[in-house]
Write an enzyme that holds these catalytic residues in place. Sequence first.
Site, PDB file in Angstrom:
ATOM      1  N   GLN A   1       0.598  -1.198  -0.268  1.00  0.00           N
ATOM      2  CA  GLN A   1       0.024  -0.162   0.023  1.00  0.00           C
ATOM      3  C   GLN A   1       0.337   1.048  -0.109  1.00  0.00           C
ATOM      4  O   GLN A   1       0.825   2.547  -0.514  1.00  0.00           O
ATOM      5  CB  GLN A   1      -0.731   0.089   1.497  1.00  0.00           C
ATOM      6  CG  GLN A   1      -1.876   1.116   1.268  1.00  0.00           C
ATOM      7  CD  GLN A   1      -3.227   0.521   2.339  1.00  0.00           C
ATOM      8  OE1 GLN A   1      -4.332   0.125   1.831  1.00  0.00           O
ATOM      9  NE2 GLN A   1      -3.302   0.610   3.498  1.00  0.00           N
TER      10      GLN A   1
ATOM     11  N   GLU B   1       1.766   2.859  -3.303  1.00  0.00           N
ATOM     12  CA  GLU B   1       0.858   3.708  -4.091  1.00  0.00           C
ATOM     13  C   GLU B   1       0.919   5.278  -3.649  1.00  0.00           C
ATOM     14  O   GLU B   1       1.308   6.300  -4.001  1.00  0.00           O
ATOM     15  CB  GLU B   1      -0.864   3.328  -4.167  1.00  0.00           C
ATOM     16  CG  GLU B   1      -1.099   2.504  -5.213  1.00  0.00           C
ATOM     17  CD  GLU B   1      -1.833   1.085  -4.773  1.00  0.00           C
ATOM     18  OE1 GLU B   1      -1.066   0.644  -4.305  1.00  0.00           O
ATOM     19  OE2 GLU B   1      -2.930   1.186  -5.320  1.00  0.00           O
ATOM     20  N   GLU B   2       1.246   4.793  -2.323  1.00  0.00           N
ATOM     21  CA  GLU B   2       0.813   5.955  -0.653  1.00  0.00           C
ATOM     22  C   GLU B   2       2.748   7.080  -1.813  1.00  0.00           C
ATOM     23  O   GLU B   2       2.130   8.138  -1.706  1.00  0.00           O
ATOM     24  CB  GLU B   2       1.518   5.911   0.389  1.00  0.00           C
ATOM     25  CG  GLU B   2       1.548   6.822   1.648  1.00  0.00           C
ATOM     26  CD  GLU B   2       0.855   6.938   2.923  1.00  0.00           C
ATOM     27  OE1 GLU B   2       1.046   5.480   2.677  1.00  0.00           O
ATOM     28  OE2 GLU B   2       1.930   7.913   3.711  1.00  0.00           O
ATOM     29  N   ARG B   3       3.210   6.620  -1.519  1.00  0.00           N
ATOM     30  CA  ARG B   3       4.477   7.566  -1.837  1.00  0.00           C
ATOM     31  C   ARG B   3       4.705   8.356  -3.418  1.00  0.00           C
ATOM     32  O   ARG B   3       5.144   9.054  -3.474  1.00  0.00           O
ATOM     33  CB  ARG B   3       5.704   6.795  -1.819  1.00  0.00           C
ATOM     34  CG  ARG B   3       5.930   6.109  -0.734  1.00  0.00           C
ATOM     35  CD  ARG B   3       7.070   4.781   0.068  1.00  0.00           C
ATOM     36  NE  ARG B   3       6.899   5.228   1.877  1.00  0.00           N
ATOM     37  CZ  ARG B   3       7.376   4.134   2.282  1.00  0.00           C
ATOM     38  NH1 ARG B   3       7.583   2.585   1.715  1.00  0.00           N
ATOM     39  NH2 ARG B   3       7.447   4.232   3.445  1.00  0.00           N
TER      40      ARG B   3
ATOM     41  N   ALA C   1       1.699  10.619  -3.211  1.00  0.00           N
ATOM     42  CA  ALA C   1       2.620  12.095  -2.391  1.00  0.00           C
ATOM     43  C   ALA C   1       3.917  12.601  -3.431  1.00  0.00           C
ATOM     44  O   ALA C   1       3.966  13.640  -3.383  1.00  0.00           O
ATOM     45  CB  ALA C   1       3.232  12.128  -1.066  1.00  0.00           C
TER      46      ALA C   1
END
Length: 430
Positions: A286, A289-291, A294
């Site tokens: 997960q 995707e978060e990185r 951002a």
Amino acid sequence: MAVRAAGQIAGICHLYRSSSLGGFRTLSQNVSSSKHTPSNAPETTVDHLIYTPEHFALKESIKKIIEQEINPHVDQWEAEGKFPAHKIFKILGNAGILGVNKPVEYGGLGLDFSYSVAVSEELGTIRCGGIPMAIGVQTDMATPALARFGSHELKTEFLLPSILGDKVACLGVSEVGAGSDVSSIMTKAVRKGDEYVINGGKMWTTNGTQADWMCLLANTSDGPPHRNKSLICLPMDLPGVHIARQIDKMGMRSSDTAEVFFDDVRVPSKNVIGLEGMGFTYQMLQFQEERLWAVANTLTTMDIVIQETIDYTRQRKIFKMPVLHHQTVHFRLAELQTEVELLRSLLHRATALFIKGNDVTKLASMAKLKAGRLARELGDSCLQYWGGMGFTNDVLVSRFYRDSRLISIGGGADEVMLGIICKYMDTLPK
Ligand SMILES: Cc1cc2nc3c(=O)[nH]c(=O)nc-3n(C[C@H](O)[C@H](O)[C@H](O)COP(=O)(O)OP(=O)(O)OC[C@H]3O[C@@H](n4cnc5c(N)ncnc54)[C@H](O)[C@@H]3O)c2cc1C
């Protein structure tokens, strides 16, 4: 695929009906509003590396929502320390923006992750970091594992309403004693019959005071730390869930950040996402995707901050000539724009590889590391050229300076990114 996407995006534009403008203008908007499109904006051609006309149509529809429903109110929400998540998410949900790469059967548009990156880039035009971050938590931080590994029942109960904007999600990974070292979290979910009994607490929970449910990482056994954790969908209105406080922060002011405690919270065992014990692995996936999300989000704001600095320094005269005409200033801005373009290339390359099914952990970590460092450098350099104006709360550059400091800390600090990159380079001592 392109035909289906075009239809869906035409649908988004049709679905969205603008509402009246409200709010007030600040000095920063007056100074800079004349030129919102960065003169260096390169990303509007048909020859884009990863974007199709459908991506640009999607961006255009988001732009309208931001201009009409969000930006006029940002200063007020920053001052209040919270934005109305349910109201804004419902508007975004109606427009299909909260689930562009999520399955159609759960309200998503069924597109690939490049559309999510495009959304994130466009959300960078919001005139603060807090609201895009809150949206990113909903779309790309708290829900990817649920979409990928959750049961039909869980997706119906939590994913569908999150995509429609009826429920606000938050992500509960970090704790008071464990942030960088995710494996050492202490929150426990102990199996009792067909329930888990949860005790512990979470720290730094974005959306935490407003969320309807949490994607919670908890220890579900006493086994090895990378195999004893599970992700659990936790309704926030269950008895025993306590919002201890809203944390006062130097930046990201319009995003509420909570400290949460769990005191014998009982949740059905069916609320585990995927397999019990796989939570750490799911969370690490997960994070990719978060990185990337951002990075995409901060790139646009960096473009805008550079452009507003150009606009301001062009009209501000010192020693009988514009600040911008001093070589040290325009050369520095050129250097910074070059760095932004390099980062954009890395992001788009990582995204292209990701949508083809590759593991891009190394590239995503490099991009996140670079984004944090560049944002700090860029915010500091640009703010300097605004002189005293840069030190006021009236200009975007000072808000960016404060908000973007988080990039090097949240979602894995710079040093954590370096550790991951070293692992891939096989240079990390065992
Ligand atoms: C505004 C905000 C919003 C957030 N939202 C969320 C959220 O929604 N959900 C969530 O779960 N978490 C959230 N976080 C938490 C965030 O992910 C953590 O703050 C981050 O992971 C760092 O953890 P920590 O604060 O405990 O710092 P620590 O783990 O105590 O680390 C302190 C410092 O140690 C250094 N360090 C780390 N590893 C190494 C190393 N290997 N070698 C050398 N130095 C190292 C880094 O410089 C780091 O900043 C949020 C944080 C903030 C501030």
